[in-house]
Scaffold this motif. Sequence first.
Motif, PDB file in Angstrom:
ATOM      1  N   ASP A   1       0.828  -1.198   0.000  1.00 48.39           N
ATOM      2  CA  ASP A   1       0.000   0.000   0.000  1.00 48.39           C
ATOM      3  C   ASP A   1       0.873   1.262   0.000  1.00 48.39           C
ATOM      4  OD1 ASP A   1      -1.711   2.080   0.463  1.00 48.39           O
ATOM      5  OD2 ASP A   1      -2.815   1.122   2.066  1.00 48.39           O
ATOM      6  N   ARG A   2       1.743   1.371   0.998  1.00 46.07           N
ATOM      7  CA  ARG A   2       2.683   2.488   1.150  1.00 46.07           C
ATOM      8  C   ARG A   2       2.017   3.847   1.334  1.00 46.07           C
ATOM      9  NH1 ARG A   2       8.194   2.406   0.696  1.00 46.07           N
ATOM     10  NH2 ARG A   2       9.051   0.343   0.406  1.00 46.07           N
ATOM     11  N   SER A   3       0.723   3.881   1.546  1.00 43.99           N
ATOM     12  CA  SER A   3       0.077   5.165   1.820  1.00 43.99           C
ATOM     13  C   SER A   3      -0.002   5.403   3.321  1.00 43.99           C
ATOM     14  CB  SER A   3      -1.326   5.204   1.201  1.00 43.99           C
ATOM     15  OG  SER A   3      -2.124   4.164   1.728  1.00 43.99           O
ATOM     16  N   GLU A   4      -0.349   4.351   4.053  1.00 45.52           N
ATOM     17  CA  GLU A   4      -0.452   4.490   5.507  1.00 45.52           C
ATOM     18  C   GLU A   4      -0.462   3.114   6.148  1.00 45.52           C
ATOM     19  OE1 GLU A   4      -3.929   5.771   8.580  1.00 45.52           O
ATOM     20  OE2 GLU A   4      -3.494   7.197   6.984  1.00 45.52           O
ATOM     21  N   ILE A   5       0.348   2.944   7.186  1.00 40.14           N
ATOM     22  CA  ILE A   5       0.322   1.710   7.962  1.00 40.14           C
ATOM     23  C   ILE A   5      -0.897   1.767   8.869  1.00 40.14           C
ATOM     24  CG2 ILE A   5       1.563   0.328   9.668  1.00 40.14           C
ATOM     25  CD1 ILE A   5       4.151   1.587   8.514  1.00 40.14           C
ATOM     26  N   ARG A   6      -1.676   0.716   8.909  1.00 38.94           N
ATOM     27  CA  ARG A   6      -2.947   0.759   9.626  1.00 38.94           C
ATOM     28  C   ARG A   6      -3.034  -0.214  10.798  1.00 38.94           C
ATOM     29  NH1 ARG A   6      -4.137   1.455   4.192  1.00 38.94           N
ATOM     30  NH2 ARG A   6      -5.309   3.345   3.701  1.00 38.94           N
ATOM     31  N   LYS A   7      -2.102  -1.150  10.878  1.00 43.44           N
ATOM     32  CA  LYS A   7      -2.193  -2.164  11.927  1.00 43.44           C
ATOM     33  C   LYS A   7      -0.855  -2.323  12.637  1.00 43.44           C
ATOM     34  CE  LYS A   7      -5.908  -4.773   9.690  1.00 43.44           C
ATOM     35  NZ  LYS A   7      -6.343  -6.080   9.154  1.00 43.44           N
ATOM     36  N   LEU A   8      -0.960  -2.812  13.875  1.00 46.34           N
ATOM     37  CA  LEU A   8       0.201  -2.947  14.734  1.00 46.34           C
ATOM     38  C   LEU A   8       0.158  -4.318  15.385  1.00 46.34           C
ATOM     39  CD1 LEU A   8       2.504  -1.050  15.856  1.00 46.34           C
ATOM     40  CD2 LEU A   8       0.951  -0.528  17.730  1.00 46.34           C
ATOM     41  N   ASN A   9       1.281  -5.041  15.364  1.00 45.84           N
ATOM     42  CA  ASN A   9       1.395  -6.311  16.062  1.00 45.84           C
ATOM     43  C   ASN A   9       2.010  -6.063  17.424  1.00 45.84           C
ATOM     44  OD1 ASN A   9       0.553  -8.891  14.924  1.00 45.84           O
ATOM     45  ND2 ASN A   9       1.803  -8.357  13.158  1.00 45.84           N
ATOM     46  N   LEU A  10       1.280  -6.351  18.490  1.00 48.52           N
ATOM     47  CA  LEU A  10       1.766  -6.126  19.842  1.00 48.52           C
ATOM     48  C   LEU A  10       2.072  -7.460  20.525  1.00 48.52           C
ATOM     49  CD1 LEU A  10      -0.775  -3.416  21.077  1.00 48.52           C
ATOM     50  CD2 LEU A  10       1.541  -3.043  20.192  1.00 48.52           C
ATOM     51  N   PRO A  11       3.306  -7.660  21.002  1.00 52.72           N
ATOM     52  CA  PRO A  11       3.601  -8.873  21.779  1.00 52.72           C
ATOM     53  C   PRO A  11       2.661  -8.931  22.979  1.00 52.72           C
ATOM     54  CG  PRO A  11       5.619  -7.698  21.235  1.00 52.72           C
ATOM     55  CD  PRO A  11       4.484  -6.779  20.876  1.00 52.72           C
ATOM     56  N   ASN A  12       1.970 -10.072  23.168  1.00 54.83           N
ATOM     57  CA  ASN A  12       0.942 -10.137  24.205  1.00 54.83           C
ATOM     58  C   ASN A  12       1.398 -10.782  25.506  1.00 54.83           C
ATOM     59  OD1 ASN A  12       0.987 -12.893  23.589  1.00 54.83           O
ATOM     60  ND2 ASN A  12      -0.825 -12.780  22.275  1.00 54.83           N
ATOM     61  N   GLY A  13       2.696 -11.077  25.625  1.00 56.95           N
ATOM     62  CA  GLY A  13       3.206 -11.638  26.862  1.00 56.95           C
ATOM     63  C   GLY A  13       2.949 -13.122  27.021  1.00 56.95           C
ATOM     64  N   GLN A  14       2.312 -13.743  26.031  1.00 57.90           N
ATOM     65  CA  GLN A  14       2.013 -15.169  26.094  1.00 57.90           C
ATOM     66  C   GLN A  14       2.716 -15.927  24.970  1.00 57.90           C
ATOM     67  OE1 GLN A  14      -2.264 -15.360  25.981  1.00 57.90           O
ATOM     68  NE2 GLN A  14      -2.499 -14.122  27.827  1.00 57.90           N
ATOM     69  N   GLY A  15       3.790 -15.328  24.474  1.00 52.95           N
ATOM     70  CA  GLY A  15       4.540 -15.977  23.407  1.00 52.95           C
ATOM     71  C   GLY A  15       3.985 -15.700  22.026  1.00 52.95           C
ATOM     72  N   GLY A  16       2.942 -14.876  21.951  1.00 52.20           N
ATOM     73  CA  GLY A  16       2.347 -14.566  20.657  1.00 52.20           C
ATOM     74  C   GLY A  16       2.167 -13.072  20.483  1.00 52.20           C
ATOM     75  N   TYR A  17       1.326 -12.705  19.501  1.00 53.06           N
ATOM     76  CA  TYR A  17       1.116 -11.305  19.168  1.00 53.06           C
ATOM     77  C   TYR A  17      -0.363 -11.035  18.977  1.00 53.06           C
ATOM     78  CZ  TYR A  17       6.137 -11.117  18.325  1.00 53.06           C
ATOM     79  OH  TYR A  17       7.492 -11.181  18.478  1.00 53.06           O
ATOM     80  N   THR A  18      -0.772  -9.822  19.306  1.00 52.45           N
ATOM     81  CA  THR A  18      -2.145  -9.390  19.079  1.00 52.45           C
ATOM     82  C   THR A  18      -2.128  -8.323  17.990  1.00 52.45           C
ATOM     83  OG1 THR A  18      -2.765  -9.799  21.385  1.00 52.45           O
ATOM     84  CG2 THR A  18      -4.198  -8.341  20.101  1.00 52.45           C
TER      85      THR A  18
END
Length: 263
Positions: free
Chosen positions: A144-161
């Motif tokens: 896309d390169r127009s705008e980043i819309r999502k964020l992966n957050l480490p959730n403390g349980q070995g994964g990401y939200t």
Amino acid sequence: MLVLNAIIVDDEEFARSSLYFLLQENCENIQISGIAKSVTEARKLLAENKIDLIFLDIAMPGENGFELIPAAVQNNAHVVFTTAYDQYALKAIKANALDYLLKPIDIDELKETVIKATKYIGQNKLSAQQMNSQLTQLAENLADRSEIRKLNLPNGQGGYTLVNFNQIIHVEADSNYSVFHLSGMEKITVAKVLKEYEEILPENKFVRVHKSSIINLDYLKEYNSKNGLEVVLKSGVKIAVSRRRASEFAEKVKTYTNFRSDE
């Protein structure tokens, strides 16, 4: 200590040799299984070897580093991007919680990245499915390169939200941690400083009002100076605005309001 089989992928000879030397001298659990100067050569190494870790340059002639991602996912190899430029790409990598090293590579940052990768791989915290999700989202952002819309957050349980930016109400600093307050979700605490997310979040909607707070203007209800300048969010939360950030905040609100009125 867990030994990781790694490959280095970079079209520049000096970059390849210097990273190889740094790894040999400073990261004893890294076993270099091959060095590639192109994505084509890297695919061959992945097909012929069990690779745990890829140090992957982004900007290369022909195919760029991102085009190796499908093969990395297929082989369940952890990816560490290495880059000297392209700020959009770097921002997208950060947003998707993927490892990266800026060139010229700092020894301490390299050690920290290797320790982190060793932990993830050794404990199988980063599954192929999770990695595929992160890398797929990265590819979408880059396409896309127009705008980043999502964020992966480490959730403390070995994964990401995976969080949409419009779900973020505000982010507060807690020492070396950042606490995300989210709409319709529980808050998430991430082991990264607020400054890192200030660089990722879109400037047209997010503003740092205090050394310990970033707010999403979509959730701004009012601001006043009754008890010193403060903002009130739609959630009812009150957040102080520091004096040195007051003028920038006022300008951001003005620009945001004008933009919304034009929609």
